[in-house]
Design a protein around this motif. Sequence first.
Motif, PDB file in Angstrom:
ATOM      1  N   MET A   1      59.266  46.585  32.444  1.00 27.61           N
ATOM      2  CA  MET A   1      58.382  46.159  33.511  1.00 27.61           C
ATOM      3  C   MET A   1      56.977  46.658  33.191  1.00 27.61           C
ATOM      4  O   MET A   1      56.794  47.802  32.791  1.00 27.61           O
ATOM      5  CB  MET A   1      58.866  46.757  34.838  1.00 27.61           C
ATOM      6  CG  MET A   1      57.987  46.411  36.007  1.00 27.61           C
ATOM      7  SD  MET A   1      58.506  47.150  37.573  1.00 27.61           S
ATOM      8  CE  MET A   1      60.209  46.742  37.660  1.00 27.61           C
ATOM      9  N   ILE A   2      56.014  45.777  33.357  1.00 27.52           N
ATOM     10  CA  ILE A   2      54.612  46.132  33.102  1.00 27.52           C
ATOM     11  C   ILE A   2      53.819  45.891  34.377  1.00 27.52           C
ATOM     12  O   ILE A   2      53.927  44.834  34.995  1.00 27.52           O
ATOM     13  CB  ILE A   2      54.027  45.293  31.956  1.00 27.52           C
ATOM     14  CG1 ILE A   2      54.836  45.489  30.672  1.00 27.52           C
ATOM     15  CG2 ILE A   2      52.564  45.675  31.717  1.00 27.52           C
ATOM     16  CD1 ILE A   2      54.436  44.556  29.548  1.00 27.52           C
ATOM     17  N   LEU A   3      53.046  46.875  34.770  1.00 27.02           N
ATOM     18  CA  LEU A   3      52.198  46.775  35.950  1.00 27.02           C
ATOM     19  C   LEU A   3      50.749  46.766  35.481  1.00 27.02           C
ATOM     20  O   LEU A   3      50.284  47.730  34.876  1.00 27.02           O
ATOM     21  CB  LEU A   3      52.463  47.965  36.872  1.00 27.02           C
ATOM     22  CG  LEU A   3      51.826  47.920  38.245  1.00 27.02           C
ATOM     23  CD1 LEU A   3      52.722  48.657  39.235  1.00 27.02           C
ATOM     24  CD2 LEU A   3      50.450  48.525  38.267  1.00 27.02           C
ATOM     25  N   TYR A   4      50.051  45.655  35.727  1.00 24.47           N
ATOM     26  CA  TYR A   4      48.633  45.532  35.383  1.00 24.47           C
ATOM     27  C   TYR A   4      47.824  45.849  36.630  1.00 24.47           C
ATOM     28  O   TYR A   4      48.026  45.250  37.688  1.00 24.47           O
ATOM     29  CB  TYR A   4      48.303  44.107  34.920  1.00 24.47           C
ATOM     30  CG  TYR A   4      49.044  43.683  33.679  1.00 24.47           C
ATOM     31  CD1 TYR A   4      48.569  44.018  32.416  1.00 24.47           C
ATOM     32  CD2 TYR A   4      50.228  42.960  33.769  1.00 24.47           C
ATOM     33  CE1 TYR A   4      49.252  43.637  31.276  1.00 24.47           C
ATOM     34  CE2 TYR A   4      50.915  42.573  32.637  1.00 24.47           C
ATOM     35  CZ  TYR A   4      50.427  42.915  31.390  1.00 24.47           C
ATOM     36  OH  TYR A   4      51.107  42.539  30.255  1.00 24.47           O
ATOM     37  N   GLY A   5      46.907  46.794  36.514  1.00 21.61           N
ATOM     38  CA  GLY A   5      46.096  47.169  37.666  1.00 21.61           C
ATOM     39  C   GLY A   5      44.971  48.095  37.267  1.00 21.61           C
ATOM     40  O   GLY A   5      44.576  48.161  36.101  1.00 21.61           O
ATOM     41  N   LEU A   6      44.466  48.818  38.253  1.00 19.45           N
ATOM     42  CA  LEU A   6      43.407  49.802  38.041  1.00 19.45           C
ATOM     43  C   LEU A   6      43.925  51.169  38.452  1.00 19.45           C
ATOM     44  O   LEU A   6      44.580  51.295  39.494  1.00 19.45           O
ATOM     45  CB  LEU A   6      42.165  49.468  38.880  1.00 19.45           C
ATOM     46  CG  LEU A   6      41.402  48.216  38.500  1.00 19.45           C
ATOM     47  CD1 LEU A   6      40.318  47.938  39.526  1.00 19.45           C
ATOM     48  CD2 LEU A   6      40.787  48.366  37.121  1.00 19.45           C
ATOM     49  N   VAL A  25      49.241  49.382  32.771  1.00 21.95           N
ATOM     50  CA  VAL A  25      48.146  48.906  31.920  1.00 21.95           C
ATOM     51  C   VAL A  25      46.892  48.815  32.786  1.00 21.95           C
ATOM     52  O   VAL A  25      46.855  48.057  33.750  1.00 21.95           O
ATOM     53  CB  VAL A  25      48.471  47.520  31.304  1.00 21.95           C
ATOM     54  CG1 VAL A  25      47.280  46.997  30.512  1.00 21.95           C
ATOM     55  CG2 VAL A  25      49.704  47.594  30.432  1.00 21.95           C
ATOM     56  N   ASP A  26      45.896  49.616  32.452  1.00 20.96           N
ATOM     57  CA  ASP A  26      44.631  49.593  33.186  1.00 20.96           C
ATOM     58  C   ASP A  26      43.824  48.392  32.696  1.00 20.96           C
ATOM     59  O   ASP A  26      43.409  48.348  31.542  1.00 20.96           O
ATOM     60  CB  ASP A  26      43.856  50.890  32.961  1.00 20.96           C
ATOM     61  CG  ASP A  26      42.648  51.028  33.863  1.00 20.96           C
ATOM     62  OD1 ASP A  26      42.022  49.995  34.204  1.00 20.96           O
ATOM     63  OD2 ASP A  26      42.311  52.164  34.232  1.00 20.96           O
ATOM     64  N   GLY A  31      42.517  45.409  29.513  1.00 22.61           N
ATOM     65  CA  GLY A  31      42.566  43.978  29.781  1.00 22.61           C
ATOM     66  C   GLY A  31      43.988  43.487  29.987  1.00 22.61           C
ATOM     67  O   GLY A  31      44.941  44.246  29.940  1.00 22.61           O
ATOM     68  N   VAL A  32      44.105  42.202  30.219  1.00 21.46           N
ATOM     69  CA  VAL A  32      45.404  41.553  30.397  1.00 21.46           C
ATOM     70  C   VAL A  32      45.571  40.582  29.240  1.00 21.46           C
ATOM     71  O   VAL A  32      44.652  39.817  28.939  1.00 21.46           O
ATOM     72  CB  VAL A  32      45.457  40.786  31.747  1.00 21.46           C
ATOM     73  CG1 VAL A  32      46.801  40.105  31.924  1.00 21.46           C
ATOM     74  CG2 VAL A  32      45.171  41.716  32.909  1.00 21.46           C
ATOM     75  N   PRO A  33      46.727  40.596  28.560  1.00 21.22           N
ATOM     76  CA  PRO A  33      46.927  39.646  27.464  1.00 21.22           C
ATOM     77  C   PRO A  33      46.706  38.209  27.939  1.00 21.22           C
ATOM     78  O   PRO A  33      47.080  37.844  29.048  1.00 21.22           O
ATOM     79  CB  PRO A  33      48.388  39.866  27.064  1.00 21.22           C
ATOM     80  CG  PRO A  33      48.705  41.248  27.530  1.00 21.22           C
ATOM     81  CD  PRO A  33      47.878  41.461  28.766  1.00 21.22           C
ATOM     82  N   GLU A  34      46.091  37.409  27.078  1.00 20.33           N
ATOM     83  CA  GLU A  34      45.730  36.041  27.448  1.00 20.33           C
ATOM     84  C   GLU A  34      46.937  35.226  27.904  1.00 20.33           C
ATOM     85  O   GLU A  34      46.854  34.466  28.870  1.00 20.33           O
ATOM     86  CB  GLU A  34      45.030  35.344  26.288  1.00 20.33           C
ATOM     87  CG  GLU A  34      44.414  34.032  26.685  1.00 20.33           C
ATOM     88  CD  GLU A  34      43.487  33.467  25.626  1.00 20.33           C
ATOM     89  OE1 GLU A  34      43.135  32.282  25.769  1.00 20.33           O
ATOM     90  OE2 GLU A  34      43.117  34.185  24.693  1.00 20.33           O
ATOM     91  N   ALA A  35      48.068  35.383  27.233  1.00 18.32           N
ATOM     92  CA  ALA A  35      49.271  34.627  27.611  1.00 18.32           C
ATOM     93  C   ALA A  35      49.724  34.987  29.027  1.00 18.32           C
ATOM     94  O   ALA A  35      50.116  34.110  29.805  1.00 18.32           O
ATOM     95  CB  ALA A  35      50.391  34.896  26.610  1.00 18.32           C
ATOM     96  N   VAL A  36      49.659  36.264  29.376  1.00 17.42           N
ATOM     97  CA  VAL A  36      50.054  36.713  30.715  1.00 17.42           C
ATOM     98  C   VAL A  36      49.073  36.174  31.746  1.00 17.42           C
ATOM     99  O   VAL A  36      49.468  35.703  32.818  1.00 17.42           O
ATOM    100  CB  VAL A  36      50.127  38.260  30.774  1.00 17.42           C
ATOM    101  CG1 VAL A  36      50.363  38.744  32.198  1.00 17.42           C
ATOM    102  CG2 VAL A  36      51.205  38.778  29.843  1.00 17.42           C
ATOM    103  N   LEU A  37      47.793  36.228  31.411  1.00 18.10           N
ATOM    104  CA  LEU A  37      46.757  35.738  32.317  1.00 18.10           C
ATOM    105  C   LEU A  37      46.925  34.238  32.591  1.00 18.10           C
ATOM    106  O   LEU A  37      46.839  33.792  33.738  1.00 18.10           O
ATOM    107  CB  LEU A  37      45.386  36.028  31.719  1.00 18.10           C
ATOM    108  CG  LEU A  37      44.208  36.155  32.664  1.00 18.10           C
ATOM    109  CD1 LEU A  37      44.483  37.138  33.778  1.00 18.10           C
ATOM    110  CD2 LEU A  37      42.975  36.574  31.903  1.00 18.10           C
ATOM    111  N   ARG A  81      45.395  42.760  42.597  1.00 16.21           N
ATOM    112  CA  ARG A  81      46.254  43.767  41.991  1.00 16.21           C
ATOM    113  C   ARG A  81      47.358  44.215  42.945  1.00 16.21           C
ATOM    114  O   ARG A  81      47.175  44.154  44.144  1.00 16.21           O
ATOM    115  CB  ARG A  81      45.409  44.988  41.610  1.00 16.21           C
ATOM    116  CG  ARG A  81      44.276  44.667  40.687  1.00 16.21           C
ATOM    117  CD  ARG A  81      43.385  45.865  40.465  1.00 16.21           C
ATOM    118  NE  ARG A  81      42.729  46.374  41.636  1.00 16.21           N
ATOM    119  CZ  ARG A  81      41.548  45.963  42.092  1.00 16.21           C
ATOM    120  NH1 ARG A  81      40.908  44.995  41.495  1.00 16.21           N
ATOM    121  NH2 ARG A  81      41.015  46.498  43.153  1.00 16.21           N
ATOM    122  N   PRO A  82      48.408  44.750  42.358  1.00 19.18           N
ATOM    123  CA  PRO A  82      48.772  44.719  40.945  1.00 19.18           C
ATOM    124  C   PRO A  82      49.398  43.383  40.546  1.00 19.18           C
ATOM    125  O   PRO A  82      49.883  42.641  41.393  1.00 19.18           O
ATOM    126  CB  PRO A  82      49.807  45.841  40.836  1.00 19.18           C
ATOM    127  CG  PRO A  82      50.471  45.861  42.172  1.00 19.18           C
ATOM    128  CD  PRO A  82      49.393  45.501  43.156  1.00 19.18           C
TER     129      PRO A  82
END
Length: 104
Positions: A1-6, A25-26, A31-37, A81-82
Motif C-alpha cells: 500500500m502506498i500513501l501519497y500525501g504531505l 510518499v511525500d 512527486g507522484v508517478p505519472e502512471a498513478v497520476l 490528499r491522501p
Amino acid sequence: MILYGLKTCDTCRKALKSLPNATFVDVRAEGVPEAVLKSAHARFGAALLNTRSTTWRGLDDADRARNPLELLKDHPTLMKRPLIEEAGELYLGWGPDSQAALLG
C-alpha cells in the motif's frame, strides 16, 4: 500500500497512523508517478484537484484553466490528499468510504 500525501497534512497523518504498513510518499519532495497520476485523474476527474488550497487560491485564471495533469506536475500540493494505492485500486481522501474499504 502506498500513501501519497504531505508530511505536514493532518489528514495524511491520520491516515498513516491508521495504516501503519503503508509506504508514505511525500508529493512535495518525490512527486507522484505519472502512471498513478493518470489513473487517479481518470478515476476521480476534477475531484483530484484541491480547489480550496492556498496553492489554488494563489494561481491566476490562466493557470487554473490548464490541463489538470500538467498543473499537478507543476504544483503537486494541489492534489487532494491522501491518494492511496492498494492492490491496483485507488482511494482519494480519508473519509468514511476510504476508511471502510481499507480498514475493513
